[in-house]
Write a protein that holds these residues in place. Structure first.
Motif, PDB file in Angstrom:
ATOM      1  N   GLU A  33       0.832  -1.208   0.000  1.00  0.00           N
ATOM      2  CA  GLU A  33       0.000   0.000   0.000  1.00  0.00           C
ATOM      3  C   GLU A  33       0.867   1.258   0.000  1.00  0.00           C
ATOM      4  O   GLU A  33       0.597   2.213  -0.747  1.00  0.00           O
ATOM      5  N   ARG A  36       2.571   1.645  -3.405  1.00  0.00           N
ATOM      6  CA  ARG A  36       1.644   1.873  -4.511  1.00  0.00           C
ATOM      7  C   ARG A  36       1.315   3.355  -4.641  1.00  0.00           C
ATOM      8  O   ARG A  36       1.159   3.878  -5.755  1.00  0.00           O
ATOM      9  N   PHE A  41      -0.314   7.349   1.302  1.00  0.00           N
ATOM     10  CA  PHE A  41      -0.011   6.607   2.530  1.00  0.00           C
ATOM     11  C   PHE A  41       0.470   7.536   3.636  1.00  0.00           C
ATOM     12  O   PHE A  41       0.019   7.441   4.781  1.00  0.00           O
TER      13      PHE A  41
END
Length: 373
Positions: A33, A36, A41
């Motif tokens: 995550e 990506r 984040f």
């Protein structure tokens, strides 16, 4: 459930722990995550996610979330705690000869910087709680500012009476830092009722978290004085967020810590503790008997998943030879152990975790006498 080499008897969970596969997967998903979309984040809700992980860890430890911070390890937490104390010239810090070297070294550096004195209190190997308390209180002087005590000692694998020590030392006007590196997961709600000014513990040893995750718990009177190791944008948020936020770090270990706590719950923590303690006691007995030692004369506590066996001084007469012997045990017997040089003699420390069985300790018992000879 683990990625451990099945050809090796892993008898040293107490040093680095072992991350279960499902916790590794939880962290892998968080890393994916993060990579990506790093912008999303780090800038959308990360402090809140860390706070949620912190809350779960604090509940597990029996601590207040607002007085708890997550850090990489006890080493870092020690530096934060020592930096919070306003130590002056001529004042004193007490440590014990059971203390972990890195923590004692951090105390020594802090004392040098402040012009303070570091005093090491000697505690006999098998001292009773009364004797431990008497030794610590007997060392307190008019300039004693801080005492550092272990919840579970690393080299000697015993508990110290931290709740009693915190209460007695508080009455003497001395702040207490509890080094509880081994307590999370091994002892139930280890923070609750200690009354420590600072309590620090690792979760990657016995609580199945990724490496590295530790908790720093501070007493309310210190909360506003805690300073982060590095000043970042979150400093205005105060403790604990300011201590946790260190810029562009990989926070996925902190966020995955609750996955380790969930696995402990799934396996049944009380049953795990009973299993690990009984297995550590078995390992101590069979290895001691193989070395012609009387197991009844060796220390051991039912609450702990670690045991120690004193080896002959000739087996490792100094620190360097203790390291060499540990490596020979790993290479020739395929057993990973902890071997510490303490008070002039080598101490073999054995840990037991759910991935161990009696055969692991039987292997060490069968091979160690010949290797020592």
């Amino acid at each position: 459930m683990f990625s451990l080499d099945p050809e090796v008897a892993h008898l040293n969970n107490g040093s680095f722990g072992a991350v279960p596969r499902q916790v590794q997967r939880a962290q892998d998903l968080l890393r994916a995550e993060m990579d990506r979309n790093p912008m999303r984040f780090f800038t959308r809700g990360l402090p809140a996610r860390i706070a949620d992980a912190r809350r779960q860890v604090a509940d597990f430890l029996g601590a207040a979330p607002g007085l708890t911070a997550l850090l990489p390890n006890v080493t870092a937490a020690t530096s934060v705690a020592l930096g919070t104390i306003d130590l002056g010239p001529g004042e004193e810090v007490l440590v014990t000869d059971h203390g972990y070297a890195a923590v004692t070294s951090a105390c020594a550096r802090r004392c040098r910087e402040a012009g303070a004195t570091l005093t090491e209190v000697s505690i006999p190997f098998a001292a009773t709680d009364d004797e431990v308390t008497a030794a610590m209180l007997g060392a307190v002087g008019p300039r004693t500012r801080l005492a550092v005590v272990d919840h579970v000692t690393s080299h000697t694998a015993r508990t110290l009476p931290v709740r009693r020590l915190c209460a007695e030392l508080a009455r003497a006007g001395v702040a207490v830092l509890v080094d509880a590196a081994h307590a999370p997961g091994m002892l139930p709600e280890p923070v609750a009722g200690t009354g420590a000014d600072f309590w620090i513990g690792n979760l990657h040893k016995w609580a199945f978290s990724p490496r590295s995750v530790a908790a720093l718990v501070v007493a309310p009177r210190w909360r506003s004085s805690v300073r982060p190791l590095a000043l970042s944008y979150e400093d205005s948020m105060g403790f604990p967020a300011a201590v946790e936020w260190q810029g562009t770090l990989d926070y996925t270990a902190l966020l995955a810590a609750p996955a380790g706590l969930a696995m402990l719950a799934e396996l049944g923590l009380p049953a795990m503790r009973r299993h690990n303690s009984a297995l550590a006691a078995y390992g101590q007995r069979v290895v001691a008997e193989a070395l012609d030692l009387d197991p009844a004369g060796l220390p051991g506590e039912e609450a702990l998943a670690m045991r120690v066996i004193p080896l002959p001084v000739a087996a490792a007469p100094d620190e360097a030879s203790a390291v060499a012997l540990r490596e020979r045990i790993a290479d020739e017997l395929r057993c990973e152990v902890a071997l510490n040089f303490w008070r002039g003699r080598p101490l073999l420390r054995l840990s037991a975790q759910v991935y161990n069985d009696e055969a692991d300790f039987d292997r060490l018992a069968a091979g160690l006498p010949g290797l020592l000879r």
